[in-house]
Design a protein around this motif. Structure first.
Motif, PDB file in Angstrom:
ATOM      1  N   VAL A 143     -86.031  54.332  22.008  1.00  0.00           N
ATOM      2  CA  VAL A 143     -85.209  54.697  23.151  1.00  0.00           C
ATOM      3  C   VAL A 143     -84.529  53.442  23.673  1.00  0.00           C
ATOM      4  O   VAL A 143     -85.203  52.545  24.173  1.00  0.00           O
ATOM      5  CB  VAL A 143     -86.078  55.328  24.274  1.00  0.00           C
ATOM      6  CG1 VAL A 143     -85.221  55.712  25.458  1.00  0.00           C
ATOM      7  CG2 VAL A 143     -86.847  56.517  23.755  1.00  0.00           C
ATOM      8  N   PRO A 144     -83.226  53.357  23.554  1.00  0.00           N
ATOM      9  CA  PRO A 144     -82.570  52.150  24.058  1.00  0.00           C
ATOM     10  C   PRO A 144     -82.807  52.002  25.559  1.00  0.00           C
ATOM     11  O   PRO A 144     -82.742  52.966  26.299  1.00  0.00           O
ATOM     12  CB  PRO A 144     -81.085  52.390  23.752  1.00  0.00           C
ATOM     13  CG  PRO A 144     -80.958  53.836  23.444  1.00  0.00           C
ATOM     14  CD  PRO A 144     -82.312  54.341  23.058  1.00  0.00           C
ATOM     15  N   SER A 145     -83.092  50.801  26.000  1.00  0.00           N
ATOM     16  CA  SER A 145     -83.408  50.581  27.410  1.00  0.00           C
ATOM     17  C   SER A 145     -82.119  50.430  28.210  1.00  0.00           C
ATOM     18  O   SER A 145     -81.748  49.348  28.607  1.00  0.00           O
ATOM     19  CB  SER A 145     -84.303  49.358  27.574  1.00  0.00           C
ATOM     20  OG  SER A 145     -83.659  48.225  27.053  1.00  0.00           O
ATOM     21  N   GLN A 146     -81.452  51.527  28.414  1.00  0.00           N
ATOM     22  CA  GLN A 146     -80.206  51.537  29.161  1.00  0.00           C
ATOM     23  C   GLN A 146     -80.377  52.332  30.443  1.00  0.00           C
ATOM     24  O   GLN A 146     -79.608  53.240  30.739  1.00  0.00           O
ATOM     25  CB  GLN A 146     -79.080  52.105  28.304  1.00  0.00           C
ATOM     26  CG  GLN A 146     -78.804  51.280  27.062  1.00  0.00           C
ATOM     27  CD  GLN A 146     -77.794  51.938  26.157  1.00  0.00           C
ATOM     28  OE1 GLN A 146     -77.469  53.111  26.315  1.00  0.00           O
ATOM     29  NE2 GLN A 146     -77.289  51.190  25.206  1.00  0.00           N
ATOM     30  N   GLY A 147     -81.393  52.012  31.181  1.00  0.00           N
ATOM     31  CA  GLY A 147     -81.581  52.607  32.497  1.00  0.00           C
ATOM     32  C   GLY A 147     -81.653  54.116  32.491  1.00  0.00           C
ATOM     33  O   GLY A 147     -82.593  54.701  31.967  1.00  0.00           O
ATOM     34  N   GLU A 148     -80.633  54.730  33.076  1.00  0.00           N
ATOM     35  CA  GLU A 148     -80.622  56.186  33.216  1.00  0.00           C
ATOM     36  C   GLU A 148     -80.695  56.901  31.873  1.00  0.00           C
ATOM     37  O   GLU A 148     -81.337  57.937  31.755  1.00  0.00           O
ATOM     38  CB  GLU A 148     -79.373  56.639  33.974  1.00  0.00           C
ATOM     39  CG  GLU A 148     -79.429  56.311  35.440  1.00  0.00           C
ATOM     40  CD  GLU A 148     -78.216  56.813  36.201  1.00  0.00           C
ATOM     41  OE1 GLU A 148     -77.578  57.795  35.755  1.00  0.00           O
ATOM     42  OE2 GLU A 148     -77.899  56.234  37.239  1.00  0.00           O
ATOM     43  N   ALA A 149     -80.050  56.352  30.866  1.00  0.00           N
ATOM     44  CA  ALA A 149     -80.075  56.986  29.538  1.00  0.00           C
ATOM     45  C   ALA A 149     -81.499  57.014  28.993  1.00  0.00           C
ATOM     46  O   ALA A 149     -81.926  58.012  28.399  1.00  0.00           O
ATOM     47  CB  ALA A 149     -79.144  56.263  28.579  1.00  0.00           C
ATOM     48  N   ALA A 150     -82.247  55.936  29.204  1.00  0.00           N
ATOM     49  CA  ALA A 150     -83.626  55.876  28.734  1.00  0.00           C
ATOM     50  C   ALA A 150     -84.491  56.894  29.480  1.00  0.00           C
ATOM     51  O   ALA A 150     -85.299  57.596  28.870  1.00  0.00           O
ATOM     52  CB  ALA A 150     -84.186  54.472  28.912  1.00  0.00           C
ATOM     53  N   VAL A 151     -84.309  56.986  30.795  1.00  0.00           N
ATOM     54  CA  VAL A 151     -85.086  57.946  31.587  1.00  0.00           C
ATOM     55  C   VAL A 151     -84.716  59.378  31.179  1.00  0.00           C
ATOM     56  O   VAL A 151     -85.592  60.229  31.016  1.00  0.00           O
ATOM     57  CB  VAL A 151     -84.870  57.723  33.098  1.00  0.00           C
ATOM     58  CG1 VAL A 151     -85.542  58.819  33.912  1.00  0.00           C
ATOM     59  CG2 VAL A 151     -85.400  56.366  33.506  1.00  0.00           C
ATOM     60  N   ALA A 152     -83.434  59.640  30.981  1.00  0.00           N
ATOM     61  CA  ALA A 152     -83.002  60.973  30.556  1.00  0.00           C
ATOM     62  C   ALA A 152     -83.610  61.333  29.201  1.00  0.00           C
ATOM     63  O   ALA A 152     -84.041  62.469  28.983  1.00  0.00           O
ATOM     64  CB  ALA A 152     -81.481  61.049  30.496  1.00  0.00           C
ATOM     65  N   SER A 153     -83.663  60.360  28.306  1.00  0.00           N
ATOM     66  CA  SER A 153     -84.267  60.594  26.999  1.00  0.00           C
ATOM     67  C   SER A 153     -85.753  60.917  27.134  1.00  0.00           C
ATOM     68  O   SER A 153     -86.261  61.837  26.486  1.00  0.00           O
ATOM     69  CB  SER A 153     -84.060  59.368  26.109  1.00  0.00           C
ATOM     70  OG  SER A 153     -84.692  59.557  24.871  1.00  0.00           O
ATOM     71  N   LEU A 154     -86.451  60.183  27.970  1.00  0.00           N
ATOM     72  CA  LEU A 154     -87.869  60.461  28.198  1.00  0.00           C
ATOM     73  C   LEU A 154     -88.070  61.836  28.822  1.00  0.00           C
ATOM     74  O   LEU A 154     -88.987  62.565  28.450  1.00  0.00           O
ATOM     75  CB  LEU A 154     -88.488  59.379  29.077  1.00  0.00           C
ATOM     76  CG  LEU A 154     -88.675  58.017  28.409  1.00  0.00           C
ATOM     77  CD1 LEU A 154     -89.108  56.969  29.427  1.00  0.00           C
ATOM     78  CD2 LEU A 154     -89.675  58.105  27.283  1.00  0.00           C
ATOM     79  N   LEU A 155     -87.221  62.209  29.781  1.00  0.00           N
ATOM     80  CA  LEU A 155     -87.319  63.538  30.391  1.00  0.00           C
ATOM     81  C   LEU A 155     -87.127  64.618  29.336  1.00  0.00           C
ATOM     82  O   LEU A 155     -87.771  65.664  29.374  1.00  0.00           O
ATOM     83  CB  LEU A 155     -86.280  63.702  31.502  1.00  0.00           C
ATOM     84  CG  LEU A 155     -86.567  62.980  32.810  1.00  0.00           C
ATOM     85  CD1 LEU A 155     -85.345  63.028  33.727  1.00  0.00           C
ATOM     86  CD2 LEU A 155     -87.786  63.569  33.505  1.00  0.00           C
ATOM     87  N   GLY A 156     -86.224  64.363  28.393  1.00  0.00           N
ATOM     88  CA  GLY A 156     -85.971  65.327  27.334  1.00  0.00           C
ATOM     89  C   GLY A 156     -87.156  65.524  26.411  1.00  0.00           C
ATOM     90  O   GLY A 156     -87.279  66.563  25.760  1.00  0.00           O
ATOM     91  N   GLN A 157     -88.041  64.528  26.338  1.00  0.00           N
ATOM     92  CA  GLN A 157     -89.225  64.621  25.488  1.00  0.00           C
ATOM     93  C   GLN A 157     -90.414  65.257  26.215  1.00  0.00           C
ATOM     94  O   GLN A 157     -91.418  65.577  25.599  1.00  0.00           O
ATOM     95  CB  GLN A 157     -89.615  63.227  24.996  1.00  0.00           C
ATOM     96  CG  GLN A 157     -88.573  62.609  24.085  1.00  0.00           C
ATOM     97  CD  GLN A 157     -88.900  61.167  23.747  1.00  0.00           C
ATOM     98  OE1 GLN A 157     -90.052  60.799  23.635  1.00  0.00           O
ATOM     99  NE2 GLN A 157     -87.868  60.357  23.588  1.00  0.00           N
ATOM    100  N   MET A 158     -90.280  65.445  27.522  1.00  0.00           N
ATOM    101  CA  MET A 158     -91.360  66.015  28.325  1.00  0.00           C
ATOM    102  C   MET A 158     -91.271  67.538  28.306  1.00  0.00           C
ATOM    103  O   MET A 158     -90.223  68.108  28.015  1.00  0.00           O
ATOM    104  CB  MET A 158     -91.254  65.522  29.777  1.00  0.00           C
ATOM    105  CG  MET A 158     -91.392  64.022  29.929  1.00  0.00           C
ATOM    106  SD  MET A 158     -90.932  63.461  31.589  1.00  0.00           S
ATOM    107  CE  MET A 158     -92.467  63.709  32.453  1.00  0.00           C
TER     108      MET A 158
END
Length: 168
Positions: A30-45
């Motif tokens: 997951v690239p550590s690009q702030g909101e994009a990283a958090v959005a990616s993590l939310l998508g995996q939850m």
């Protein structure tokens, strides 16, 4: 690591170290690009966990939570949108994309969309779906992703309110 952490009364430094290592390994995926990283993590939850995380975030930073919700929207979320949002979506999606996306969805999305259409238009869409025939899974997935992108774009533009905002 997460299971051990969840079952402990107080996390040990080893557990926290393992958790830190695990999060660091995710950085490669997951690239550590702030909101994009958090959005990616939310998508995996799971849906419930993501909703709980966004609800908690609402209390501290409602604007960030709203931006993350936009990034998290998918085609199936159409079933939860208020009437005005579904109408806006229908005005902005191509007929072929919509039919292909609906072909692979459960009946909730179709029912939600036909509920905001005239009876004639709703019946015509149901008839077209019935006569469409089988589609490759890749075509259905591509159409659902295109429809989800349209939904996210409309939400980012403010044309579609979120269900949480509608209840306020």
């Amino acid at each position: 690591t997460l299971q051990s952490l969840a079952h402990s009364d107080a996390p040990s430094s080893d557990m926290l170290g393992e958790l830190g290592d695990w999060l660091a390994s995710l950085e490669a995926v997951v690239p550590s690009q702030g909101e994009a990283a958090v959005a990616s993590l939310l998508g995996q939850m799971s849906e419930g966990s993501a909703a709980a995380a966004l609800s908690q975030l609402d209390q501290n930073d409602a604007e960030l939570a709203a931006r993350l919700r936009v990034r998290h929207l998918a085609f199936e979320d159409l079933a939860r949108l208020p009437e005005g949002g579904r109408k806006a979506f229908l005005r902005n999606i191509g007929a072929r994309t919509l039919l292909h996306a609906l072909k692979g969805s459960d009946g909730r999305v179709l029912d939600a969309l036909t509920a905001v259409m005239s009876p004639t238009a709703a019946q015509r869409m149901r008839d077209e779906l019935d006569t469409l025939g089988a589609l490759p899974v890749t075509a259905i997935q591509a159409a659902q992703e295109d429809a989800g992108a349209t939904l996210r774009r409309l939400a980012a533009e403010g044309a579609i309110p979120f269900p949480e905002e509608e209840t306020a």
